[in-house]
Design a protein around this motif. Sequence first.
Motif, short mmCIF file in Angstrom:
data_model
loop_
_atom_site.label_atom_id
_atom_site.label_comp_id
_atom_site.label_asym_id
_atom_site.label_seq_id
_atom_site.Cartn_x
_atom_site.Cartn_y
_atom_site.Cartn_z
N TYR A 247 0.82 -1.21 0.00
CA TYR A 247 0.00 0.00 0.00
C TYR A 247 0.86 1.26 0.00
N ALA A 248 0.25 2.38 -0.40
CA ALA A 248 0.98 3.65 -0.48
C ALA A 248 0.31 4.77 0.31
N ALA A 249 -0.89 4.54 0.82
CA ALA A 249 -1.62 5.58 1.55
C ALA A 249 -0.90 5.93 2.86
N THR A 250 -1.01 7.17 3.24
CA THR A 250 -0.52 7.65 4.53
C THR A 250 -1.67 8.34 5.24
N GLY A 251 -1.44 8.72 6.49
CA GLY A 251 -2.51 9.40 7.19
C GLY A 251 -2.13 9.80 8.59
N THR A 252 -3.12 10.26 9.33
CA THR A 252 -2.92 10.67 10.72
C THR A 252 -4.05 10.11 11.57
N ALA A 253 -3.75 9.92 12.83
CA ALA A 253 -4.76 9.51 13.82
C ALA A 253 -4.66 10.46 14.99
N ARG A 254 -5.82 10.81 15.55
CA ARG A 254 -5.84 11.76 16.67
C ARG A 254 -6.90 11.34 17.66
N VAL A 255 -6.53 11.24 18.93
CA VAL A 255 -7.50 10.97 19.97
C VAL A 255 -7.96 12.30 20.54
N VAL A 256 -9.25 12.58 20.42
CA VAL A 256 -9.80 13.83 20.91
C VAL A 256 -10.84 13.52 21.99
N GLU A 257 -10.97 14.45 22.92
CA GLU A 257 -11.96 14.32 23.99
C GLU A 257 -12.88 15.52 23.95
N THR A 258 -14.17 15.27 23.80
CA THR A 258 -15.17 16.33 23.76
C THR A 258 -16.17 16.10 24.87
N ASN A 259 -16.16 17.00 25.84
CA ASN A 259 -17.08 16.89 26.99
C ASN A 259 -17.00 15.52 27.63
N GLY A 260 -15.77 15.02 27.80
CA GLY A 260 -15.55 13.75 28.48
C GLY A 260 -15.67 12.52 27.62
N ILE A 261 -16.01 12.69 26.33
CA ILE A 261 -16.16 11.55 25.42
C ILE A 261 -14.94 11.49 24.50
N ARG A 262 -14.26 10.33 24.50
CA ARG A 262 -13.07 10.16 23.67
C ARG A 262 -13.45 9.58 22.30
N GLU A 263 -12.80 10.11 21.26
CA GLU A 263 -13.00 9.60 19.91
C GLU A 263 -11.66 9.52 19.20
N LEU A 264 -11.56 8.59 18.26
CA LEU A 264 -10.37 8.47 17.42
C LEU A 264 -10.71 9.04 16.05
N GLU A 265 -9.98 10.06 15.67
CA GLU A 265 -10.18 10.72 14.38
C GLU A 265 -9.14 10.21 13.39
N ILE A 266 -9.59 9.66 12.27
CA ILE A 266 -8.70 9.10 11.25
C ILE A 266 -8.79 9.93 9.98
N ARG A 267 -7.64 10.23 9.39
CA ARG A 267 -7.58 10.89 8.08
C ARG A 267 -6.55 10.16 7.23
#
Length: 247
Positions: A153-173
């Motif tokens: 594969y050749a794709a690249t990207g970023t991952a970010r763990v964000v917390e909004t009002n106590g709720i954690r989410e993983l943001e993928i790009r």
Amino acid sequence: MQHLDPELISLLALDDTVGDRSDRDHLRTCSQCADEYQACRRAVNAAKADPNPQLESPGPHVWQAIHRELGLSPELAEDPLRANSGPAPVRSLPSKQTSAGRPPSRKRPARNLPAWLAAAAAVVLLAAIGVSWIVNRNVATLAQADLQPLEQYAATGTARVVETNGIRELEIRLSANEARGYQEVWLIKPDLSGLVSLGVLDSDRGRFPIPQGLDLSQFPIVDVSDEPLDGNPAHSSVSIVRGSLGT
């Protein structure tokens, strides 16, 4: 659960025929997206009630945020509302004949939007920006990672763990969707002895809730796998990108 794009929510508020059945089903089951949709709908209804509303001109910081989010060129950095606030410059009328002696091509007249729709579009844009600002104001980045391609594969990207009002989410790009089947997002232990599926990534970006109580120091590896359509919920052992979360 992957949330709807704010742009799609704004369009749905303007016209409920936009999108497909899955988008409308998501609005019925996701309280966060439903709240944003209702905020935009209230703006649309207010604009419809007054066909000639007196809208307050947004400050230059609004255009700066739009310019930054869309990644526009430096030539477009000036606020168009401020740039067009003065009298239009006087320009000479073009000749009816071109230099080759041929009449210029006729342009189709621009279609005029109904006043309420133009006003609603402006209000919804500002409402969406306001909702996004209110939501993002309480967002904290807990960890992030660069995602590198594996094997063929050749794709690249970023991952970010964000917390909004106590709720954690993983943001993928990701730079591209290279899956031969479908993409699935995982959190994995460093020794690969345990893994947690967060859901299916059906485009090149998405957000996924992180289970409460999951210790990210124990599952720091972010993995996007290429899964075949075989009904097997286990990891296919074929990864597109992978990276390790760090603060």
